[in-house]
Scaffold this motif. Structure first.
Motif, short mmCIF file in Angstrom:
data_model
loop_
_atom_site.label_atom_id
_atom_site.label_comp_id
_atom_site.label_asym_id
_atom_site.label_seq_id
_atom_site.Cartn_x
_atom_site.Cartn_y
_atom_site.Cartn_z
N LEU A 132 0.86 -1.20 0.00
CA LEU A 132 0.00 0.00 0.00
C LEU A 132 0.89 1.24 0.00
O LEU A 132 1.71 1.42 0.91
CB LEU A 132 -0.88 -0.02 1.25
N GLY A 133 0.73 2.07 -1.02
CA GLY A 133 1.54 3.29 -1.09
C GLY A 133 1.11 4.29 -0.01
O GLY A 133 -0.03 4.27 0.43
N PRO A 134 2.03 5.17 0.38
CA PRO A 134 1.69 6.17 1.38
C PRO A 134 0.58 7.11 0.91
O PRO A 134 -0.09 7.74 1.73
CB PRO A 134 3.01 6.93 1.59
N ASN A 135 0.39 7.17 -0.42
CA ASN A 135 -0.70 7.99 -0.97
C ASN A 135 -1.89 7.13 -1.39
O ASN A 135 -2.77 7.59 -2.11
CB ASN A 135 -0.19 8.80 -2.17
N GLY A 136 -1.88 5.87 -1.00
CA GLY A 136 -2.99 4.98 -1.35
C GLY A 136 -2.85 4.32 -2.70
O GLY A 136 -3.77 3.64 -3.15
N HIS A 137 -1.70 4.50 -3.33
CA HIS A 137 -1.56 3.87 -4.66
C HIS A 137 -1.41 2.35 -4.55
O HIS A 137 -0.98 1.82 -3.53
CB HIS A 137 -0.41 4.49 -5.46
N GLY A 202 -2.56 5.92 8.80
CA GLY A 202 -3.54 6.86 8.27
C GLY A 202 -4.10 6.41 6.93
O GLY A 202 -5.32 6.44 6.70
N ILE A 203 -3.22 5.96 6.04
CA ILE A 203 -3.69 5.59 4.70
C ILE A 203 -4.46 4.26 4.75
O ILE A 203 -5.40 4.05 3.98
CB ILE A 203 -2.54 5.58 3.65
N LEU A 204 -4.10 3.37 5.69
CA LEU A 204 -4.87 2.13 5.83
C LEU A 204 -6.28 2.46 6.32
O LEU A 204 -7.26 1.89 5.83
CB LEU A 204 -4.17 1.16 6.80
N ALA A 205 -6.38 3.38 7.26
CA ALA A 205 -7.71 3.77 7.77
C ALA A 205 -8.55 4.33 6.62
O ALA A 205 -9.73 3.98 6.46
CB ALA A 205 -7.56 4.80 8.89
#
Ligand code: PGA
Length: 238
Positions: A132-137, A202-205
């Motif tokens: 999972l990318g830090p930007n959700g990619h 944060g991005i997982l949430a």
């Protein structure tokens, strides 16, 4: 635990996550030795690949499909994502068939089309193994991204450039890439999304809790046959 269609398993730490991921992958390969497997690079899956190589697993009939590659980067370049995938996954596991993204082709759009045809000829992706990318990619499907986005050349976001800089020890991160399409990823018969570390909390949430949105490409996994393996650090108080 399920989160609106996505199955979530929380593991104590990164090592437990790698063991669980390796168990699941091993099970799928034993069930279907001719599996087509979409293979991520990045830091998260590395421990899983190491764990897999410790097992007596015959992956010689698996086809490994490349998830992404920096535009203009050939296999002799130290930043080659194919090189990383070869060293971390293909060679240690004895995989003999690969489908690659040719990021040095004179016509990158045509290279993406060829890749898509090769994957289609295989019957699509059986198992997508993703970080999972830090930007959700997912891959380099950078936000904003619609679920029907195909395999294509993309421009990396500042967040991806920053996170990828950590891989290459001072070398510049290419600003473009070829990525397997969102359509191809979402069409996988099964997906494992590996998420490790407090920096992914944060991005997982957002991935699990927001309505699916182009701003968080991974949120499109909701409703697909996806298992999220998260360690406690990434899971936090979710
Ligand atoms: P990471 O990268 O596994 O190194 O955190 C994931 C990604 O950017 O897709």
């Amino acid at each position: 635990m399920t989160d609106r269609g996505v199955n979530v398993e929380v593991l104590d730490d990164a090592e437990a996550l790698a063991r669980r991921a390796a168990d699941l992958i091993e099970g799928v390969v034993r069930e279907k030795p001719t599996l087509s497997l979409l293979v991520a690079t990045g830091n998260t899956p590395l421990a899983t690949y190491t764990e897999l190589t410790r097992r007596n697993l015959d992956a010689s009939a698996v086809t490994a499909v490349q998830l992404d590659e920096y535009l203009g980067v050939g296999e002799d370049d130290p930043r080659s994502l194919w090189g990383w995938m070869r060293r971390a996954f293909v060679e240690p596991l004895g995989v003999r068939k690969v489908i690659r993204l040719d990021a040095t082709a004179p016509d990158p759009v045509e290279a993406c089309r060829r890749f898509e045809l090769e994957v289609a000829a295989l019957g699509g992706i059986d198992l997508a193994l993703l970080g999972l990318g830090p930007n959700g990619h997912l891959g380099f499907n950078e936000p904003p991204c619609l679920p029907d986005a195909g395999t294509r050349p993309v421009t990396l976001t500042p967040e991806s450039l920053a996170s990828n800089a950590a891989y290459w020890d001072g070398l510049a991160v290419p600003t473009g890439a070829l990525t397997a399409g969102m359509d191809l990823i979402l069409g996988a018969r099964q997906t494992l999304l590996l998420v490790s570390g407090a920096h992914k909390r944060g991005i997982l949430a957002r991935t699990l809790q927001e309505s699916p949105t182009p701003e968080v490409p991974a949120s499109w996994l909701r409703g697909t046959n996806t298992t999220v393996l998260a360690d406690r650090a990434a899971w936090g108080g979710l």
